[in-house]
Write an enzyme that holds these catalytic residues in place. Sequence first.
Site, short mmCIF file in Angstrom:
data_model
loop_
_atom_site.label_atom_id
_atom_site.label_comp_id
_atom_site.label_asym_id
_atom_site.label_seq_id
_atom_site.Cartn_x
_atom_site.Cartn_y
_atom_site.Cartn_z
N ASP A 12 -22.43 57.91 32.72
CA ASP A 12 -22.89 56.73 31.71
C ASP A 12 -24.31 56.15 32.27
O ASP A 12 -24.37 56.01 33.53
CB ASP A 12 -21.85 55.79 32.10
CG ASP A 12 -21.99 54.98 30.83
OD1 ASP A 12 -21.58 54.81 29.86
OD2 ASP A 12 -22.77 53.83 30.93
N ASP A 106 -26.38 58.44 25.63
CA ASP A 106 -26.58 58.04 27.00
C ASP A 106 -25.30 58.29 27.59
O ASP A 106 -25.19 57.56 29.03
CB ASP A 106 -27.19 56.51 27.31
CG ASP A 106 -26.29 55.51 26.74
OD1 ASP A 106 -25.04 55.99 25.97
OD2 ASP A 106 -26.28 54.30 26.79
N GLU A 107 -24.39 58.97 27.42
CA GLU A 107 -23.31 59.28 28.26
C GLU A 107 -22.67 60.63 27.72
O GLU A 107 -22.82 61.17 26.63
CB GLU A 107 -22.16 58.22 27.89
CG GLU A 107 -21.69 57.99 26.72
CD GLU A 107 -20.68 57.15 26.28
OE1 GLU A 107 -19.61 57.28 26.86
OE2 GLU A 107 -21.06 56.00 25.56
#
Length: 397
Positions: A12, A106-107
């Site tokens: 993350d 974003d992960e």
Amino acid sequence: MEKKYRIIFHIDLNAFFASCEMAEDAKLLKIPLGIGGRRERGVLTTANYVARKFGVKSGMNSIEAKRLCPKLLILPVNFDLYHKYSKIFFDLLSEYSDSIEKGSIDEGYLDMTDLSDEVHPLDIAKEIQERLYKEHKLPVSIGIAPNLFLAKMASDMKKPLGITVLRKRDVEEKLWPLPIEDMYGIGKKTYPNLKLIGINTIGELVNYQNIKKLKLVLGNRTEEFVAKGRGIDNKIVDPHRHVESKSIGTSSTYSTDIHEYQDVLAKLVLLTKNVVNRLIDDDSIIKTISIQVRYNDFSQINRSKTLDFYTDNFYEIYQVVEQLYDDNQGDLPIRLLGVSLANIKDNINNFRQIDIFSVSKEKSKEERVLNMLNNINEAYGSSIIEKGVKKRKNPKK
DNA sequence: TCTGGGGTCCTAGGACCC
DNA sequence: TCTGGGGTCCTAGGACCC
């Protein structure tokens, strides 16, 4: 040899939008930074850790954030930049596993089960974290667990730059004490209802005796949540999930409410132009068109129409947008308008029969919309419109 | 201090076809 | 005649996440 447990990483990116800006400009590293809308109705999408010390957090109204932290610098969102760093992130992850699932910009999840017995997962996680930070100035938190749910919960436990291992046997000690609203999938509508029936932690959910009562709150997903609370999640890392987007949309909250019909149409033209530009950039075509209208009392309607053909034509799409609005006009002033397109597919072999007798009729409609665009251009001096007349890229393949 | 913008997935009812 | 049941698509709304 068959391994007993899978090894799943959830990685993350911390304060991602702010981290991208700081990676681009080192001067931002030490100052409180927020990303988001700067106007009256703007909120922050994220804030860096310097700003968070002042109590600034994502979702917060920008004016309130400024009050808490007067030196806060607020930058507008810049998706092109975030996509650039997102690609760097996933490219680096792909050096470590072929089995990667994009969770969002974003992960990501990595299936590391096939890791050689000689290397320890924790060492690999450290290496990934260090490389992302040293080579690209991107801070990440990593969760290591036997399944996706536990990995996701683990990566959240230590931020920023944390690495957390959450084994099945740790669940009772590490997961059960967490407040129920921290459980992935339980949101702000559900957790007050859980509290109402006496559930305040994940452990209390797992051990709740009255299943009937629990089903009134969680519905069909009751068993799923209880299993996850026990640390059980059989979902696999699926590299094909979320590769193609299923909809493209844009919406805008206006700094003052809109009252006039003509003003609504002008905004709808702009929004439509914006999404159609993105559609064409993507070399895609769609057949479902939706509008979103939020009134000043925060009530909201969504209306959609599915065509019996696919298109990327601005005029065709705008006509449907306007029709949807006309058919559903309300009395209240409008705070937000949105346009989105769904049922997307690649624009290859889109042969469509065109009825030549309707062409002249269509022409006059096109002229009307073109005039609207020109009027808006004059009024706003905006470059958005011109940008929209760009040429189609070469078709794929 | 009133509450963004990008999405995904799920549900439920109705239409329509077989 | 008063009527079933499965499958699929469409529409609207809601919840959630980042």
